[in-house]
Write a protein that holds these residues in place. Sequence first.
Motif, PDB file in Angstrom:
ATOM      1  N   ARG A  37     131.550  30.245  49.075  1.00  0.00           N
ATOM      2  CA  ARG A  37     131.012  29.989  47.755  1.00  0.00           C
ATOM      3  C   ARG A  37     130.328  28.628  47.716  1.00  0.00           C
ATOM      4  NH1 ARG A  37     133.215  27.657  43.390  1.00  0.00           N
ATOM      5  NH2 ARG A  37     132.249  28.573  41.577  1.00  0.00           N
ATOM      6  N   LEU A  38     129.129  28.609  47.157  1.00  0.00           N
ATOM      7  CA  LEU A  38     128.498  27.325  46.824  1.00  0.00           C
ATOM      8  C   LEU A  38     128.413  27.271  45.307  1.00  0.00           C
ATOM      9  CD1 LEU A  38     125.524  27.092  49.394  1.00  0.00           C
ATOM     10  CD2 LEU A  38     127.715  25.895  49.482  1.00  0.00           C
ATOM     11  N   ASP A  39     128.643  26.103  44.733  1.00  0.00           N
ATOM     12  CA  ASP A  39     128.618  25.978  43.275  1.00  0.00           C
ATOM     13  C   ASP A  39     127.234  26.316  42.725  1.00  0.00           C
ATOM     14  OD1 ASP A  39     131.185  25.033  43.503  1.00  0.00           O
ATOM     15  OD2 ASP A  39     130.589  22.917  43.436  1.00  0.00           O
ATOM     16  N   THR A  80     124.710  23.782  43.565  1.00  0.00           N
ATOM     17  CA  THR A  80     124.575  23.450  44.996  1.00  0.00           C
ATOM     18  C   THR A  80     123.502  24.329  45.621  1.00  0.00           C
ATOM     19  OG1 THR A  80     126.916  22.874  45.130  1.00  0.00           O
ATOM     20  CG2 THR A  80     125.815  23.339  47.208  1.00  0.00           C
ATOM     21  N   TYR A 120     127.059  18.954  55.010  1.00  0.00           N
ATOM     22  CA  TYR A 120     126.346  18.863  53.730  1.00  0.00           C
ATOM     23  C   TYR A 120     125.465  17.625  53.696  1.00  0.00           C
ATOM     24  CZ  TYR A 120     129.652  22.300  51.939  1.00  0.00           C
ATOM     25  OH  TYR A 120     130.388  23.443  51.744  1.00  0.00           O
ATOM     26  N   HIS A 176     135.460  23.182  45.267  1.00  0.00           N
ATOM     27  CA  HIS A 176     134.671  21.983  44.915  1.00  0.00           C
ATOM     28  C   HIS A 176     135.001  20.800  45.843  1.00  0.00           C
ATOM     29  CE1 HIS A 176     133.090  23.767  41.339  1.00  0.00           C
ATOM     30  NE2 HIS A 176     134.169  23.684  40.618  1.00  0.00           N
ATOM     31  N   GLN A 177     135.200  21.099  47.117  1.00  0.00           N
ATOM     32  CA  GLN A 177     135.778  20.062  47.986  1.00  0.00           C
ATOM     33  C   GLN A 177     134.951  18.782  48.064  1.00  0.00           C
ATOM     34  OE1 GLN A 177     137.482  21.290  51.633  1.00  0.00           O
ATOM     35  NE2 GLN A 177     137.573  19.227  52.482  1.00  0.00           N
ATOM     36  N   VAL A 178     133.652  18.936  48.248  1.00  0.00           N
ATOM     37  CA  VAL A 178     132.837  17.726  48.459  1.00  0.00           C
ATOM     38  C   VAL A 178     132.842  16.864  47.193  1.00  0.00           C
ATOM     39  CG1 VAL A 178     130.534  16.870  49.020  1.00  0.00           C
ATOM     40  CG2 VAL A 178     131.424  18.905  50.183  1.00  0.00           C
ATOM     41  N   LYS A 179     132.660  17.524  46.056  1.00  0.00           N
ATOM     42  CA  LYS A 179     132.634  16.747  44.801  1.00  0.00           C
ATOM     43  C   LYS A 179     133.980  16.065  44.579  1.00  0.00           C
ATOM     44  CE  LYS A 179     129.304  19.754  42.536  1.00  0.00           C
ATOM     45  NZ  LYS A 179     129.228  21.016  41.807  1.00  0.00           N
ATOM     46  N   LEU A 218     123.760  18.302  46.005  1.00  0.00           N
ATOM     47  CA  LEU A 218     124.514  18.771  47.174  1.00  0.00           C
ATOM     48  C   LEU A 218     123.796  19.950  47.812  1.00  0.00           C
ATOM     49  CD1 LEU A 218     127.170  18.498  48.751  1.00  0.00           C
ATOM     50  CD2 LEU A 218     128.252  20.014  47.102  1.00  0.00           C
TER      51      LEU A 218
HETATM   52  N1  URA Z   1     131.845  21.377  47.878  1.00  0.00           N
HETATM   53  C1  URA Z   1     131.519  21.331  46.563  1.00  0.00           C
HETATM   54  O1  URA Z   1     132.009  20.495  45.826  1.00  0.00           O
HETATM   55  N2  URA Z   1     130.641  22.252  46.111  1.00  0.00           N
HETATM   56  C2  URA Z   1     130.051  23.189  46.887  1.00  0.00           C
HETATM   57  O2  URA Z   1     129.248  23.981  46.405  1.00  0.00           O
HETATM   58  C3  URA Z   1     130.390  23.200  48.254  1.00  0.00           C
HETATM   59  C4  URA Z   1     131.282  22.289  48.724  1.00  0.00           C
END
Ligand code: URA
Length: 292
Positions: free
Chosen positions: A101-103, A106, A133, A242-245, A258
Amino acid sequence: MIRLDKFLADMSVGTRNEVKKVIKSGNIFVNGQLVLKPDIKIDENKDLVTVNGEDIAYCRYEYFMLNKPMGYVSATSDSKNSTVVSLIDENTKKDIFPVGRLDIDTEGLLLITNDGRLAHNLLSPKKHVDKKYFVIVNGEPDKSHLALFEHGVDIGDETPTLPAKVNIIKSCTWNELENYQDKIKEACDYRQENAFGTSGNCSKAGVWNESNYCDQDDTYNESYYNGKYCMLELKIHEGRYHQVKRMFLAIGFKVMYLKRIQMGRLKLDEKLKCGDYRKLTNEEIYFLTNGD
Ligand code: URA
């Protein structure tokens, strides 16, 4: 075993109705024998099907690389938004789905397939498939901030994140972000909509709260134009919600834009414009399905 008309529709010879007509017109041979009935069963792995003189091999699985645009949800159906699957015109088997899944805000690499086993292997937390990313955050993270990522950060889950690698590409001002200004604004609009839209769904699962990200007045206010930004590349080995955020939030920064650029060895094809897709090459399918 599979019906002849399904075999031909799956292989994009035409729709189920169109292929029935092709069969009746006498242009289909199975193992050299003329076949006029659409409902005969064939062994898709052994029988040789010839259409207008051309041999057709059966491929059970389809693999597409999509450069996901903003505004689409990573799902097969949704009552409110368009889905990433709706972008694939050549969806002949109708059972394709996005791998992970991508947000909505994103962009970037999304694999779309009907190969459930591959999806499971790529998404399994035990396999730790790398994801890379491109990120633009507000503010100016320095090496000390980023060292935190290399040790793992607490994002409110039971365990900290696995060590992640991050490279600063460059710090910049709003004016220097020329190519990304519209994207940053668009991403902010989608977050606003998600947080304060008609559904009023501000608080999603767990510690994640869209309103952490989007204050009501967080659109194009002056702070956009005066602030500092930073472009980075981040490589993570998990795929949490939402890992990266959440990782950047944990060290005090907000992700403004992103884009996923790599998953395992599969790199986003730079020739694909946002919203475009292509079939994976045989080599790409080979290294994904062989786990290398
Ligand atoms: N991490 C995020 O926060 N959003 C994404 O869509 C993918 C990874």
